[in-house]
Design an enzyme around this catalytic site. Sequence first.
Site, PDB file in Angstrom:
ATOM      1  N   LEU A  30       0.823  -1.211   0.000  1.00 30.60           N
ATOM      2  CA  LEU A  30       0.000   0.000   0.000  1.00 30.60           C
ATOM      3  C   LEU A  30       0.858   1.263   0.000  1.00 30.60           C
ATOM      4  O   LEU A  30       1.903   1.319   0.644  1.00 30.60           O
ATOM      5  CB  LEU A  30      -0.928  -0.009   1.224  1.00 30.60           C
ATOM      6  CG  LEU A  30      -1.879  -1.210   1.307  1.00 30.60           C
ATOM      7  CD1 LEU A  30      -2.744  -1.116   2.561  1.00 30.60           C
ATOM      8  CD2 LEU A  30      -2.762  -1.325   0.065  1.00 30.60           C
ATOM      9  N   HIS A  34      -3.345   4.283  -2.489  1.00 24.96           N
ATOM     10  CA  HIS A  34      -4.322   3.416  -1.814  1.00 24.96           C
ATOM     11  C   HIS A  34      -4.928   4.138  -0.608  1.00 24.96           C
ATOM     12  O   HIS A  34      -6.133   4.066  -0.362  1.00 24.96           O
ATOM     13  CB  HIS A  34      -3.646   2.134  -1.313  1.00 24.96           C
ATOM     14  CG  HIS A  34      -3.040   1.274  -2.384  1.00 24.96           C
ATOM     15  ND1 HIS A  34      -1.690   1.073  -2.507  1.00 24.96           N
ATOM     16  CD2 HIS A  34      -3.615   0.551  -3.381  1.00 24.96           C
ATOM     17  CE1 HIS A  34      -1.447   0.258  -3.520  1.00 24.96           C
ATOM     18  NE2 HIS A  34      -2.600  -0.080  -4.074  1.00 24.96           N
ATOM     19  N   SER A 183       2.607   0.440  -6.888  1.00 25.21           N
ATOM     20  CA  SER A 183       3.354  -0.570  -6.122  1.00 25.21           C
ATOM     21  C   SER A 183       4.567  -1.043  -6.910  1.00 25.21           C
ATOM     22  O   SER A 183       5.544  -1.512  -6.338  1.00 25.21           O
ATOM     23  CB  SER A 183       2.450  -1.763  -5.796  1.00 25.21           C
ATOM     24  OG  SER A 183       1.294  -1.322  -5.128  1.00 25.21           O
TER      25      SER A 183
HETATM   26  P1  AMP Z   1      -3.595  -2.162  -6.897  1.00 24.13           P
HETATM   27  O1  AMP Z   1      -3.196  -2.512  -5.503  1.00 24.13           O
HETATM   28  O2  AMP Z   1      -2.456  -1.670  -7.746  1.00 24.13           O
HETATM   29  O3  AMP Z   1      -4.454  -3.204  -7.552  1.00 24.13           O
HETATM   30  O4  AMP Z   1      -4.526  -0.882  -6.769  1.00 24.13           O
HETATM   31  C1  AMP Z   1      -5.666  -0.878  -5.948  1.00 24.13           C
HETATM   32  C2  AMP Z   1      -6.478   0.361  -6.244  1.00 24.13           C
HETATM   33  O5  AMP Z   1      -5.695   1.522  -6.006  1.00 24.13           O
HETATM   34  C3  AMP Z   1      -6.925   0.432  -7.719  1.00 24.13           C
HETATM   35  O6  AMP Z   1      -8.255   0.908  -7.777  1.00 24.13           O
HETATM   36  C4  AMP Z   1      -5.959   1.413  -8.302  1.00 24.13           C
HETATM   37  O7  AMP Z   1      -6.459   2.094  -9.426  1.00 24.13           O
HETATM   38  C5  AMP Z   1      -5.747   2.361  -7.148  1.00 24.13           C
HETATM   39  N1  AMP Z   1      -4.491   3.097  -7.300  1.00 24.13           N
HETATM   40  C6  AMP Z   1      -3.262   2.586  -7.565  1.00 24.13           C
HETATM   41  N2  AMP Z   1      -2.353   3.566  -7.692  1.00 24.13           N
HETATM   42  C7  AMP Z   1      -3.023   4.737  -7.506  1.00 24.13           C
HETATM   43  C8  AMP Z   1      -2.643   6.113  -7.528  1.00 24.13           C
HETATM   44  N3  AMP Z   1      -1.387   6.499  -7.760  1.00 24.13           N
HETATM   45  N4  AMP Z   1      -3.606   7.033  -7.299  1.00 24.13           N
HETATM   46  C9  AMP Z   1      -4.892   6.658  -7.065  1.00 24.13           C
HETATM   47  N5  AMP Z   1      -5.310   5.380  -7.022  1.00 24.13           N
HETATM   48  C10 AMP Z   1      -4.397   4.435  -7.250  1.00 24.13           C
END
Ligand code: AMP
Length: 273
Positions: A30, A34, A183
């Site tokens: 995270l 997130h 990430s």
């Molecule tokens: P992930 O853990 O990469 O699957 O991301 C989980 C959620 O966080 C998804 O809805 C992503 O689009 C969102 N997310 C990831 N990076 C960002 C960011 N830099 N800004 C806003 N939301 C993000």
Amino acid sequence: MIIARSAQELREALGTRIGSVGFVPTMGALHIGHKTLIEHARRENETVVVSIFVNPTQFLPGEDLSKYPRREEADFKICELSGVDLLFYPDVGTMYGRDEVRITAPDVRGYILEGSSRPGHFDGVLTVVMKLLNMVRPTRAYFGKKDAQQLALIAQMVDNLFMNVVIVPIDTVREKDGLALSSRNIYLSPSERQEALKLSASLKAATKMVMQGSVDAGVIQNAMMNILDPLNVEYVAIVNRRFEAMTHVILGDTIVLVAARVGTTRLIDNVWM
Ligand code: AMP
């Protein structure tokens, strides 16, 4: 904060809740992006549920499933400090059985751009999001605009399958220098991180061109490619909110997207106009 690892534990923990439920599905490791989704969920709901699950079905063979960052302890702390009520932390056996029903992404929108670079990726995404939404039964679910095509496909699934949840899009959170938080940024060496700034720089240039009245998609794409050089660019695309290619930018209905490899790390970014 309650930590539920099985469907049964999740059901029990949710059973006692009243009022609206805000849900933030993640794959862990995270970061502030997130955390921003969680903060939105916290402000708008009585109960906040976060899931951390590195979903194997959305990784293609040869992708980074086995080396995807896993940071259980730090993630739990971030959730706790962000006011999460319930953390769902299942293992693969909890989420998947053998020979299962699956969700299939739409033929066109699911197989262009990210879906073309990663065929089948969105089938895995939609299947796990469907499972998670059915398990958590949230009032609202929060997704980042950073994964624009994913967000559009999830909203389409909810619409097409008449699911009872509100999908809330959240703006991309960036480092001060413009790099979109991800990430996967931890894979970047210091010099690669510098190169990675070309993605956000190309999008910034596209925004500037549009603000100055240059709205021809081909001209904008060329200018972006010049900035991205010598990165290994997978696509630069200009689409509307339905992910149809645009010849000209229309303000209020355009997303400019880029995907490129920096070293071996694949990065995506976009700007909504
Ligand atoms: P992930 O853990 O990469 O699957 O991301 C989980 C959620 O966080 C998804 O809805 C992503 O689009 C969102 N997310 C990831 N990076 C960002 C960011 N830099 N800004 C806003 N939301 C993000």
